[in-house]
Motif scaffolding. Structure first.
Motif, PDB file in Angstrom:
ATOM      1  N   ILE A  35       0.825  -1.209   0.000  1.00 23.74           N
ATOM      2  CA  ILE A  35       0.000   0.000   0.000  1.00 23.74           C
ATOM      3  C   ILE A  35       0.860   1.260   0.000  1.00 23.74           C
ATOM      4  O   ILE A  35       0.604   2.207  -0.736  1.00 23.74           O
ATOM      5  CB  ILE A  35      -0.941   0.003   1.225  1.00 23.74           C
ATOM      6  N   MET A  36       1.931   1.278   0.803  1.00 26.21           N
ATOM      7  CA  MET A  36       2.746   2.483   0.930  1.00 26.21           C
ATOM      8  C   MET A  36       3.855   2.553  -0.104  1.00 26.21           C
ATOM      9  O   MET A  36       4.459   3.609  -0.285  1.00 26.21           O
ATOM     10  CB  MET A  36       3.350   2.560   2.327  1.00 26.21           C
ATOM     11  N   GLY A  37       4.127   1.442  -0.796  1.00 24.91           N
ATOM     12  CA  GLY A  37       5.221   1.445  -1.740  1.00 24.91           C
ATOM     13  C   GLY A  37       6.566   1.517  -1.032  1.00 24.91           C
ATOM     14  O   GLY A  37       6.640   1.575   0.195  1.00 24.91           O
ATOM     15  N   PRO A  38       7.665   1.541  -1.772  1.00 30.13           N
ATOM     16  CA  PRO A  38       8.989   1.573  -1.143  1.00 30.13           C
ATOM     17  C   PRO A  38       9.402   2.978  -0.710  1.00 30.13           C
ATOM     18  O   PRO A  38       8.895   3.973  -1.230  1.00 30.13           O
ATOM     19  CB  PRO A  38       9.901   1.058  -2.261  1.00 30.13           C
ATOM     20  N   ILE A  39      10.327   3.047   0.247  1.00 33.22           N
ATOM     21  CA  ILE A  39      10.940   4.319   0.632  1.00 33.22           C
ATOM     22  C   ILE A  39      11.969   4.707  -0.427  1.00 33.22           C
ATOM     23  O   ILE A  39      12.000   5.840  -0.905  1.00 33.22           O
ATOM     24  CB  ILE A  39      11.593   4.193   2.014  1.00 33.22           C
ATOM     25  N   PHE A  40      12.842   3.781  -0.742  1.00 33.93           N
ATOM     26  CA  PHE A  40      13.685   3.812  -1.925  1.00 33.93           C
ATOM     27  C   PHE A  40      13.400   2.524  -2.682  1.00 33.93           C
ATOM     28  O   PHE A  40      12.710   1.639  -2.177  1.00 33.93           O
ATOM     29  CB  PHE A  40      15.170   3.906  -1.549  1.00 33.93           C
ATOM     30  N   GLU A  41      13.916   2.395  -3.865  1.00 36.13           N
ATOM     31  CA  GLU A  41      13.652   1.196  -4.661  1.00 36.13           C
ATOM     32  C   GLU A  41      14.077  -0.074  -3.935  1.00 36.13           C
ATOM     33  O   GLU A  41      13.517  -1.141  -4.154  1.00 36.13           O
ATOM     34  CB  GLU A  41      14.369   1.281  -6.012  1.00 36.13           C
ATOM     35  N   ASP A  42      15.049   0.030  -3.030  1.00 38.70           N
ATOM     36  CA  ASP A  42      15.556  -1.144  -2.324  1.00 38.70           C
ATOM     37  C   ASP A  42      15.342  -1.061  -0.808  1.00 38.70           C
ATOM     38  O   ASP A  42      15.986  -1.772  -0.048  1.00 38.70           O
ATOM     39  CB  ASP A  42      17.042  -1.348  -2.622  1.00 38.70           C
ATOM     40  N   VAL A  43      14.433  -0.202  -0.348  1.00 37.51           N
ATOM     41  CA  VAL A  43      14.122  -0.087   1.080  1.00 37.51           C
ATOM     42  C   VAL A  43      12.605  -0.073   1.245  1.00 37.51           C
ATOM     43  O   VAL A  43      11.941   0.834   0.758  1.00 37.51           O
ATOM     44  CB  VAL A  43      14.724   1.182   1.715  1.00 37.51           C
ATOM     45  N   CYS A  44      12.080  -1.088   1.943  1.00 38.74           N
ATOM     46  CA  CYS A  44      10.641  -1.213   2.165  1.00 38.74           C
ATOM     47  C   CYS A  44      10.282  -0.721   3.564  1.00 38.74           C
ATOM     48  O   CYS A  44      11.076  -0.809   4.498  1.00 38.74           O
ATOM     49  CB  CYS A  44      10.188  -2.666   2.022  1.00 38.74           C
ATOM     50  N   HIS A  45       9.052  -0.228   3.703  1.00 41.52           N
ATOM     51  CA  HIS A  45       8.531   0.111   5.021  1.00 41.52           C
ATOM     52  C   HIS A  45       8.478  -1.142   5.888  1.00 41.52           C
ATOM     53  O   HIS A  45       8.186  -2.233   5.419  1.00 41.52           O
ATOM     54  CB  HIS A  45       7.126   0.705   4.908  1.00 41.52           C
ATOM     55  N   THR A  48      14.133  -3.453   8.929  1.00 35.93           N
ATOM     56  CA  THR A  48      15.083  -2.911   9.886  1.00 35.93           C
ATOM     57  C   THR A  48      15.668  -1.590   9.392  1.00 35.93           C
ATOM     58  O   THR A  48      16.092  -1.499   8.247  1.00 35.93           O
ATOM     59  CB  THR A  48      16.219  -3.918  10.127  1.00 35.93           C
ATOM     60  N   HIS A  49      15.651  -0.590  10.252  1.00 34.06           N
ATOM     61  CA  HIS A  49      16.177   0.762   9.973  1.00 34.06           C
ATOM     62  C   HIS A  49      15.295   1.572   9.015  1.00 34.06           C
ATOM     63  O   HIS A  49      15.638   2.720   8.710  1.00 34.06           O
ATOM     64  CB  HIS A  49      17.606   0.709   9.400  1.00 34.06           C
ATOM     65  N   SER A  50      14.175   1.026   8.518  1.00 26.48           N
ATOM     66  CA  SER A  50      13.426   1.726   7.467  1.00 26.48           C
ATOM     67  C   SER A  50      12.829   3.041   7.955  1.00 26.48           C
ATOM     68  O   SER A  50      12.809   4.024   7.195  1.00 26.48           O
ATOM     69  CB  SER A  50      12.325   0.826   6.915  1.00 26.48           C
ATOM     70  N   SER A  51      12.331   3.087   9.199  1.00 28.79           N
ATOM     71  CA  SER A  51      11.716   4.330   9.672  1.00 28.79           C
ATOM     72  C   SER A  51      12.756   5.441   9.787  1.00 28.79           C
ATOM     73  O   SER A  51      12.487   6.602   9.458  1.00 28.79           O
ATOM     74  CB  SER A  51      11.020   4.112  11.016  1.00 28.79           C
ATOM     75  N   GLU A  52      13.966   5.091  10.230  1.00 30.43           N
ATOM     76  CA  GLU A  52      15.022   6.098  10.334  1.00 30.43           C
ATOM     77  C   GLU A  52      15.500   6.545   8.949  1.00 30.43           C
ATOM     78  O   GLU A  52      15.766   7.734   8.732  1.00 30.43           O
ATOM     79  CB  GLU A  52      16.201   5.548  11.143  1.00 30.43           C
ATOM     80  N   ILE A  53      15.592   5.610   8.018  1.00 29.36           N
ATOM     81  CA  ILE A  53      15.981   5.972   6.649  1.00 29.36           C
ATOM     82  C   ILE A  53      14.954   6.919   6.059  1.00 29.36           C
ATOM     83  O   ILE A  53      15.288   7.925   5.416  1.00 29.36           O
ATOM     84  CB  ILE A  53      16.129   4.706   5.778  1.00 29.36           C
ATOM     85  N   ARG A  54      13.659   6.615   6.292  1.00 32.06           N
ATOM     86  CA  ARG A  54      12.612   7.485   5.766  1.00 32.06           C
ATOM     87  C   ARG A  54      12.712   8.886   6.359  1.00 32.06           C
ATOM     88  O   ARG A  54      12.599   9.893   5.654  1.00 32.06           O
ATOM     89  CB  ARG A  54      11.242   6.887   6.092  1.00 32.06           C
ATOM     90  N   ALA A 209      21.948   5.884   9.404  1.00 29.79           N
ATOM     91  CA  ALA A 209      20.684   6.615   9.511  1.00 29.79           C
ATOM     92  C   ALA A 209      20.105   6.489  10.916  1.00 29.79           C
ATOM     93  O   ALA A 209      19.635   7.464  11.514  1.00 29.79           O
ATOM     94  CB  ALA A 209      19.694   6.088   8.470  1.00 29.79           C
ATOM     95  N   THR A 210      20.137   5.273  11.468  1.00 28.36           N
ATOM     96  CA  THR A 210      19.582   5.041  12.798  1.00 28.36           C
ATOM     97  C   THR A 210      20.419   5.734  13.866  1.00 28.36           C
ATOM     98  O   THR A 210      19.883   6.363  14.790  1.00 28.36           O
ATOM     99  CB  THR A 210      19.505   3.530  13.084  1.00 28.36           C
TER     100      THR A 210
END
Length: 598
Positions: A35-45, A48-54, A209-210
């Protein structure tokens, strides 16, 4: 003399930071259809670490590559770290450099401006006796610890004392880094499940990022003068400061735990009291945000047992009731009865378990004599277990109960009853010389003498009542109390989850300026917690959508979502009503009045 160069400008930090462990981002999972799609092409919601990367992406601190990828597992080099330090901590960067900085960093070097900035600030130094900077050399975890602790030290952040967690491999680090590793761990900036720090391992882009996000939270907490948080009741929390706050103006809208802040009051010279519209249940945790920026203050409520459990044995029937400390409406709560010869029966929400605020009750009937185990399992509230014995009983009937409280708006429904806890059929009663008599509210009729009922033509949430009586051969009659029955249409959504859709992409976590035009779409469950087909929502018309902050974002029934260019971030609640159904829905999410750079 200390240099206090940090000017905190953290607008746009989203959501609660997930304190992830050291594992890397899973780059094998394809989330392009989520539903939300990727943050980057190789980073999914959710990885691990995805919220900090976003968060670092949305604030322009971390950027991806030209192909749309972030390469989260790629090790980070010292030149990149110098760039991140200047962006994250607002270290001034010169436009040009007039002289060579190190033998390997000339005045015209690509990294020269940021190397000069971090060197002048005292955040990073050269290597090998300060003879080279090594912009292309990988940064190790022990070096990262020293760099981040210099940021805290130069902003006069008092070093945290030990939190009881030992860094078991501290001796593997160089002596010059050991104090910084311990301090970083005490601040909660580095956290591992096994107590190791692995000082000689390189730092990946996702880990950096974290580390930066956690350091920013420590700095922001210190700048505000925050000390601790405690719960007064499940809705109310005291926020303690280590400085005098009486002469400052505080706006309730700036504070966020969960839900909306309904009341804010300075109760002494170092304490704010916040009351929210969200009840913190047992086993849940809260993180304090101020002006949409995460602080390090959090509160986790301990688990609690189920209270005042009463088990009543009535012949072949067991009635169990009890309560929770607060209102409880969790479909994860269930009761199981195990008995002789492998007998097992369960009751859960919507199937034999009745919930009324913080109270519950359930019944098990038609039980044979023997020993039973009654188990109550409520997840966050723990478990209760009881040993029960059903004795031999006299089948003389003394009580009849009408037991159906909810039916589906369908044919083939049955109004249930039991007699002294026994679920007997009409034929079984007749064999014992008893007649069964149903009495319904005027205008309602059974389809057969066994309690069959056609509810297909009734309205959703329509109610009627019935009683059940048994009459023996001598004409003696026993009648139940009146039981109200609620008719539920299984095709009517009751638990409705809204989200925004634009060009095939779904947004349920945040919206921003370039999402203007997005339409509301819905998913949901019915009264019985069964999924409602999506085509049902296509026949439901939105009546009205109100926005808690229309100056930031609003919804037009024809144009869809309208996000106003404010340059700020605001948490907005959209309340939605419908033409065809009484149920309502709402969605609360951050709204960016700008389009973040990727």
């Amino acid at each position: 003399m200390r240099k206090n160069f940090l000017v905190l400008s953290l607008a746009g930090v989203l959501g609660a930071a997930a304190y992830a462990g050291p594992s890397e981002v899973d780059a094998t999972y394809d989330c392009h259809h989520d539903i939300m799609g990727p943050i980057f092409e190789d980073v999914c919601h959710g990885t691990t670490h995805s919220s900090e990367i976003r968060e670092m992406r949305d604030r322009g601190i971390l950027t991806g590559y030209s192909d749309g990828n972030f390469h989260p597992n790629e090790t980070i080099i010292r030149g990149q770290v110098a760039t991140l330090m200047t962006r994250a901590f607002d270290i001034p960067v010169p436009d040009t450099v007039s002289e060579d900085l190190y033998p390997d960093v000339s005045a015209s070097h690509h990294y020269a401006p940021v190397v000069k900035a971090v060197t002048d600030a005292g955040i990073m130094t050269g290597r090998e006796g300060n003879s080279v900077f090594d912009t292309g050399v990988t940064l190790h975890r022990q070096q990262m610890a020293s760099i981040l602790m210099r940021v805290l030290d130069m902003n006069d952040v008092e070093r945290a004392e030990g939190n009881g967690v030992e860094v078991t491999d501290l001796d593997d680090a160089l002596a010059v880094h050991q104090d910084n590793i311990q301090a970083l761990q005490a601040h909660g900036i580095t956290q591992t499940t096994d107590g190791t720090f692995r000082p000689m391992e390189p730092v990946s882009r996702s880990q950096m990022a974290t580390f930066i996000e956690r350091t920013l939270a420590v700095l922001y907490t210190d700048e505000l003068g925050l000390e601790s948080m405690e719960m007064v009741d499940p809705y109310t929390f005291n926020i303690h400061f280590y400085r005098d706050i009486r002469d400052e103006e505080w706006n309730a809208d700036n504070f966020r735990l969960r839900g909306s802040t309904e009341h804010l009051e300075v109760i002494d010279d170092q304490t704010l009291q916040i009351r929210t519209d969200y009840r913190l249940n047992y086993g849940q945790a809260l993180v304090l945000y101020y002006k949409d920026q995460r602080t390090t203050l959090s509160y986790e409520r301990e688990r609690s047992d189920i209270r005042n459990v009463n088990v009543d044995i009535n012949g072949a029937r067991i009635d169990v009731s009890g309560e929770f400390p607060v209102d409880f409406d969790d479909s994860g709560f269930y009761i199981v009865l195990e008995g002789p010869d492998g007998f097992e029966e369960s009751a859960e929400k919507g199937a034999g378990l009745q919930m009324d605020g913080h109270r519950f009750k359930a019944s098990f009937s038609r039980l044979v004599p023997g020993d039973y185990i009654l188990l109550l399992d409520s997840g966050n509230y723990g478990r209760e277990e009881f040993e029960i014995t059903i004795e031999e009983f006299d089948p003389t009937f003394s009580r009849v109960d009408a037991t159906t409280d909810t039916i589906r708006k369908e044919v083939g429904q049955t109004l249930q009853f039991d007699v002294d806890g026994l679920e007997l059929s009409v034929d079984e009663l007749a064999a014992e010389g008893f007649e069964l008599i149903f009495n319904l509210t005027d205008g309602y009729e059974l389809t057969d003498s066994s309690g069959g009922f056609d509810a297909s033509e009734l309205a959703h949430r329509e109610t009627f009542s019935y009683t059940v009586a048994i009459r023996d051969e001598e004409g003696t009659e026993i009648t139940s109390d009146s039981q109200e029955v609620l008719v539920i249409d299984p095709n009517v959504p009751v638990h409705i989850s809204p989200l925004f859709e634009l060009d095939g992409n779904f947004m349920s976590r945040f919206v921003r300026l370039d999402h203007t035009g997005a339409q509301l779409v819905f998913r949901g469950q019915n009264y019985f917690y069964e999924s409602v087909p999506t085509e049902v929502f296509e026949s439901i018309t939105i009546k009205e959508v109100t926005s808690s902050h229309p100056e930031s974002a609003e919804y037009d029934l024809e144009e869809g979502l309208i996000v106003h260019e404010t340059g700020d971030t605001e948490h907005v609640t959209f309340d939605i009503s419908f033409e065809e159904i009484e149920e309502t829905a709402s969605i609360t999410l951050p709204v960016y009045g700008y389009t973040p750079d990727n």
